[in-house]
Design an enzyme around this catalytic site. Structure first.
Site, mmCIF file in Angstrom:
data_model
loop_
_atom_site.group_PDB
_atom_site.id
_atom_site.type_symbol
_atom_site.label_atom_id
_atom_site.label_comp_id
_atom_site.label_asym_id
_atom_site.label_seq_id
_atom_site.Cartn_x
_atom_site.Cartn_y
_atom_site.Cartn_z
ATOM 1 N N CYS A 157 -51.873 42.264 -11.407
ATOM 2 C CA CYS A 157 -52.154 41.455 -10.973
ATOM 3 C C CYS A 157 -50.562 41.339 -9.697
ATOM 4 C CB CYS A 157 -51.623 40.563 -12.213
ATOM 5 S SG CYS A 157 -50.959 38.442 -12.383
ATOM 6 N N CYS A 212 -52.406 33.643 -6.994
ATOM 7 C CA CYS A 212 -52.933 35.201 -7.017
ATOM 8 C C CYS A 212 -52.427 36.262 -6.454
ATOM 9 C CB CYS A 212 -54.079 34.839 -7.266
ATOM 10 S SG CYS A 212 -54.639 36.675 -7.868
#
Length: 303
Positions: free
Chosen positions: A241, A90
């Site tokens: 994101c 991530c």
């Protein structure tokens, strides 16, 4: 169990420090902690654990000839989606993770310095920069190179609010992404991402889906511009994101055939990040993601 809540451009996380590698976290506890009504509320949970306490971490230490000890750990980012499922990587989470390590006194990182961080997607180098943190995200690649090379599209994607599926391109950033181009801002705003979009064919391990709109103009002063919304597997729609922003910029460069533009500003609902590309001798491209990270509050979880 002490925790910290942090976010990076609105992508938010519960962070736990486990310097002795003793926490036993199950999917139910993680999902309950991330629940926005009954828990802390977050897109994911990250455990900070020395790499030598993780089997994957030990392999990476040997591969990169690094030494991690309890006194001088190389930290592993043990990351989980909000539903408790395991995730590889991530990009926003790495920035929040390093910001957390510095705030807790678990690592020192002066501006311009780099810190190695281990993830399930491999080693990531994080550098302190004026806007926050710049993360070396590794090399981007096509999930289906043959299809991508033939037509710059490998799948069809449909959100529940769309009448027809749209062509999409699947990109790997160590985790899977499927990027869809939309014609205008109105199309992006009207998307219903409360449900997961359908993707045909679906990559083997599922995928995050990014919907992107080019900036107007697309390139200004040598910098590309796109806007993006994302539905993350295991989390639903999120405000940002990081790996998705990298995938969105990479796909846009493929579509417009303009790989001379190496720096891209990606606007997300939670803010803006910068994605940069650097060519290697073998023709692959290294990606760097830069942006802020913020600690929101600390507290105590009751298992």
């Amino acid at each position: 169990m002490q925790f910290t809540k942090a976010h990076a451009t609105g992508n938010d996380f519960v962070l736990l420090a486990d310097p002795a590698g003793q926490m036993d976290l199950d999917a139910g506890f993680i999902a309950a902690s991330c629940d926005r009504h009954l828990g802390v509320g977050a897109d994911g949970l990250i455990r900070a654990v020395p790499s030598h306490w993780m089997a994957k971490g030990r392999r990476l230490l040997a591969e990169h000839e690094l030494v991690s000890t309890d006194e001088a750990p190389v930290w592993f980012m043990d990351y989980y989606n909000g539903d408790g499922s395991v995730a590889e990587m991530c990009g926003n989470g790495v920035r929040a993770f390093v910001h957390f390590l510095a705030a807790e006194g678990l690592a020192e990182l002066a501006e311009g310095e780099e810190l190695p961080i281990m993830t399930r997607a491999g080693l990531r180098a994080v550098r302190r920069v004026p806007e926050g943190y710049a993360v070396g995200m590794g090399v981007w690649s096509f999930i289906d190179p043959q299809m991508a090379a033939e037509q710059a599209s490998d799948s069809l994607v449909k959100a529940s609010s769309q009448h027809e599926p749209r062509p999409a391109l699947s990109i790997s950033m160590g985790n899977p992404h499927t990027v869809v181009a939309l014609p205008d801002e109105a199309s992006l705003e009207q998307l219903n991402l409360t449900e997961a979009p359908t993707v045909e064919p679906l990559p083997p391990h599922g995928t995050n889906v990014e919907f992107v709109v080019p900036g107007s103009p697309l390139v200004q002063h040598g910098v590309g511009q796109v806007r993006m919304r994302v539905h993350e597997r295991g989390s639903g729609e999120t405000l940002s994101c990081g790996t998705g922003a990298c995938a969105a910029a990479a796909a846009t460069r493929v579509w417009v055939a303009d790989d001379a533009v190496d720096t891209w500003k990606v606007a997300v609902p939670g803010g803006e990040v910068t994605v940069s590309f650097a060519a290697r001798e073998d023709g692959a491209e290294e990606v760097t993601l830069a942006g802020p990270a913020t600690i929101v509050f600390t507290g105590e979880l009751v298992p």
